[in-house]
Design an enzyme around this catalytic site. Structure first.
Site, mmCIF file in Angstrom:
data_model
loop_
_atom_site.group_PDB
_atom_site.id
_atom_site.type_symbol
_atom_site.label_atom_id
_atom_site.label_comp_id
_atom_site.label_asym_id
_atom_site.label_seq_id
_atom_site.Cartn_x
_atom_site.Cartn_y
_atom_site.Cartn_z
ATOM 1 N N LYS A 95 1.395 10.033 -17.187
ATOM 2 C CA LYS A 95 2.767 9.729 -16.795
ATOM 3 C C LYS A 95 3.362 8.899 -17.922
ATOM 4 O O LYS A 95 2.915 7.781 -18.191
ATOM 5 C CB LYS A 95 2.816 8.954 -15.480
ATOM 6 C CG LYS A 95 4.245 8.651 -15.029
ATOM 7 C CD LYS A 95 4.295 7.709 -13.847
ATOM 8 C CE LYS A 95 5.749 7.378 -13.525
ATOM 9 N NZ LYS A 95 5.862 6.249 -12.574
ATOM 10 N N GLY A 156 11.256 -0.615 -8.191
ATOM 11 C CA GLY A 156 11.035 -1.719 -7.269
ATOM 12 C C GLY A 156 12.266 -2.243 -6.562
ATOM 13 O O GLY A 156 12.185 -3.212 -5.807
ATOM 14 N N ALA A 182 10.871 5.959 -8.531
ATOM 15 C CA ALA A 182 11.537 4.648 -8.610
ATOM 16 C C ALA A 182 12.724 4.546 -7.657
ATOM 17 O O ALA A 182 13.548 5.452 -7.558
ATOM 18 C CB ALA A 182 11.997 4.334 -10.026
ATOM 19 N N THR A 205 6.137 0.419 -4.422
ATOM 20 C CA THR A 205 6.556 -0.875 -3.876
ATOM 21 C C THR A 205 6.809 -0.840 -2.379
ATOM 22 O O THR A 205 6.363 -1.729 -1.645
ATOM 23 C CB THR A 205 7.819 -1.370 -4.601
ATOM 24 O OG1 THR A 205 7.538 -1.492 -6.000
ATOM 25 C CG2 THR A 205 8.259 -2.725 -4.068
#
EC number: 2.8.1.10
Length: 255
Positions: A95, A156, A182, A205
């Site tokens: 990644k 996050g 994300a 997260t």
């Protein structure tokens, strides 16, 4: 099922390994999520130890590992990290993450494209984390990336699909899988991404910092399944006016 490069996945939920209170909780949550692809930062792995606190539990789970280049600020640094991962983990999957901005962690588009070209030429299966830029995603596809991973919102931030309109364009144009990465902060965000036509989402997260990570992982698993079913079923298009579900036309004609 979802196919990326030479691998087929039954789950469209990919997960991360950061921010969990401990390794045991991490493995329980990943198992509950049903995820088959798990990403981890090479900078967090103790390669000198034969029993790393992150790596060893993941290997026992039997998931496919996706090392990432988080921490790299240039294409050259990303290539170095990727080669290290290939040597240590015996995988050519990587990644690609290049985000020199420490406040917002937004990906550097120039270095990301440059790094993707270098990694593909070096034999890697490249999944780049990138901005929700349709032009950039098409370029990444053209240089040989196995999938693209545009952001929904900053890493996050838990803000969901702030880039929704651009994600829709990317999904419409892409000839490779699109994985929303994300900003996914709730199961409803993941469901929305799948309804939009995304092939998968990557969540870290939202699961790791939840009051009960295992239950949150289960919630994401269910949301992903619902989103995929909704997309396959073909949801009704929104309208600006009311449309009666039981028209009076035939009834009035009888009268």
């Amino acid at each position: 099922m979802l196919k990326i490069a030479d691998t087929t996945f039954h789950s469209r939920l990919f997960t991360g390994t950061g921010k969990f209170a401990n390794a045991n909780l991490m493995t329980q949550a990943i198992a509950a999520s049903g995820s088959q692809l798990v990403t981890m930062a090479m900078k967090r792995i103790d390669l000198q130890s034969g029993n790393d606190a992150i790596l060893a539990p993941l290997q026992k789970l039997g998931v496919k590992l996706l090392p990432n280049t988080s921490g790299a600020k240039t294409a050259e640094e990303a290539l170095f990290a990727a080669r290290l991962a290939r040597e240590a983990l015996a995988t050519n999957w990587i990644k690609l993450e290049i985000h020199p901005d420490v406040k917002y962690l937004l990906p550097d588009p120039i270095e990301t494209l440059k790094g993707a070209e270098m990694l593909v030429k070096d034999g890697f299966v490249v999944l780049p984390y990138c901005s929700a830029d349709p032009v950039l995603c098409k370029r990444l596809e053209e240089v040989g990336c196995a999938a693209v991973m545009p952001l929904g919102a900053p890493i996050g931030s838990n803000q969901g699909l702030l880039t929704r309109d651009f994600l829709q364009i990317i999904i419409e144009q892409a000839q490779v899988p699109v994985v929303i990465d994300a900003g996914i902060g709730a199961p409803s965000h993941a469901l929305e991404a799948l309804e939009l036509g995304a092939d998968a989402v990557l969540v870290n997260t939202a699961i790791a910092v939840a009051r009960n990570p295992v239950k949150m992982a289960q919630a994401f698993r269910i949301a992903i399944e619902a989103g995929e079913l909704s997309y396959q079923a073909g949801r009704a298009s929104p309208k600006q006016h009311a449309v009666a579900s039981s028209p009076l036309t035939d009834f009035l004609r009888v009268l």
